[in-house]
Design a protein around this motif. Structure first.
Motif, PDB file in Angstrom:
ATOM      1  N   PRO A   1       0.817  -1.224   0.000  1.00  0.00           N
ATOM      2  CA  PRO A   1       0.000   0.000   0.000  1.00  0.00           C
ATOM      3  C   PRO A   1       0.848   1.270   0.000  1.00  0.00           C
ATOM      4  N   LYS A   2       0.400   2.254  -0.803  1.00  0.00           N
ATOM      5  CA  LYS A   2       1.048   3.560  -0.815  1.00  0.00           C
ATOM      6  C   LYS A   2       0.304   4.469   0.146  1.00  0.00           C
ATOM      7  N   ARG A   3       1.045   5.022   1.078  1.00  0.00           N
ATOM      8  CA  ARG A   3       0.438   5.881   2.092  1.00  0.00           C
ATOM      9  C   ARG A   3       0.958   7.303   1.925  1.00  0.00           C
TER      10      ARG A   3
ATOM     11  N   TYR B   1      -5.376  -4.052   4.414  1.00  0.00           N
ATOM     12  CA  TYR B   1      -4.402  -3.859   3.351  1.00  0.00           C
ATOM     13  C   TYR B   1      -4.065  -5.166   2.643  1.00  0.00           C
TER      14      TYR B   1
END
Length: 264
Positions: free
Chosen positions: A208-210, A243
């Motif tokens: 996941p890109k946060r 996620y």
């Protein structure tokens, strides 16, 4: 000559069977795999340590005693410097505790955790020396409470209310599987290059890109065997979609890091 050799062998065997704490360290079995979880024990009584499950006499005892400066000492007569469990911390001294409180933290208590390789009805086999992977046996003593989760222990030992009789037991064992420990941890750290899957053993998905590039912002939701589900640690209502899933160990060590508590 043969008779003398026989008598010496018998005397050696009797001496080994009647070994008392303070003598030489006996042969201890090794264990290299990750094991099943973590054991914590109350400090109220001495903890006998056995080389084998069927031994009648412990080869050593562990006593945890408070020192004059407020910290605690882990005392053994045989292991001595070879006492090296999964995690042990003497706790703050009175002075360091005051400094930590002034910094907005807490007075840190002593800590003792053993890695468990076998949990039976009458004993735990634990790693007593993580460097050499040496194991020994800790027997479950009569009258001790045995808990499987931290919540269970805290609820059982909570203060009684409305005049009800309390259930506090100062002598206890807390044995948590790796899954239970990860589920209650405040933070689980996962490296960005760690494989992430949509389900246990399923399709691999992108990490996941946060927005804040935070790789310390996970908690563990479900646990299925070797797999742990990653959730947002700030999503207390569990409204966000998880996620994905990671394998939290490789058979030898954990592949994720965790922090049991937060001090913010």
């Amino acid at each position: 000559m043969k008779f003398c050799f026989f008598m010496l062998s018998v005397l050696f065997s009797l001496s080994a069977c009647g070994r008392q704490p303070g003598s030489a360290l006996p042969p201890l079995a090794r264990y290299d795999s990750i094991g099943t979880g973590i054991l914590q024990i109350s400090f109220t009584e001495k903890i006998p340590l056995y080389a084998n499950a069927g031994d009648k006499t412990p080869f050593d005892t562990l006593a945890v005693r408070q020192k004059k400066d407020g910290s605690y000492a882990f005392l053994t007569k045989v292991l001595k410097t070879r006492f090296a469990p999964y995690r042990f911390f003497e706790g703050d001294t009175y002075e360091t505790g005051r400094r930590h409180i002034n910094m907005g933290l807490v007075h840190f208590s002593p800590e003792l955790q053993f890695r468990v390789v076998e949990a039976a009805k009458t004993y735990f086999r634990v790693v007593i020396n993580e460097k050499e992977k040496l194991t020994c046996f800790i027997r479950i003593q009569p009258g001790y409470a045995v808990y499987e989760t931290m919540v269970q222990k805290d609820l059982h030992n909570s203060m009684p209310a409305n005049g009800k009789k309390g259930t506090y037991n100062p002598n206890w064992y807390l044995y948590e599987t790796w899954g239970n420990l990860l589920q209650r941890s405040a933070i689980v750290h996962v490296k960005p290059d760690m494989p992430l899957f949509e389900s246990p053993g399923g399709k691999r998905i992108p990490f996941p890109k946060r927005d804040d590039s935070c790789d310390d912002c996970f908690k563990v939701g479900e646990v299925r065997g070797d797999w742990a589900q990653l959730t947002d640690r700030e999503d207390y209502g569990r409204k966000k979609k998880p996620y994905g899933w990671v394998k939290f160990h490789n058979g030898q060590t954990l592949t994720v890091a965790y922090a049991e508590f937060l001090y913010e």
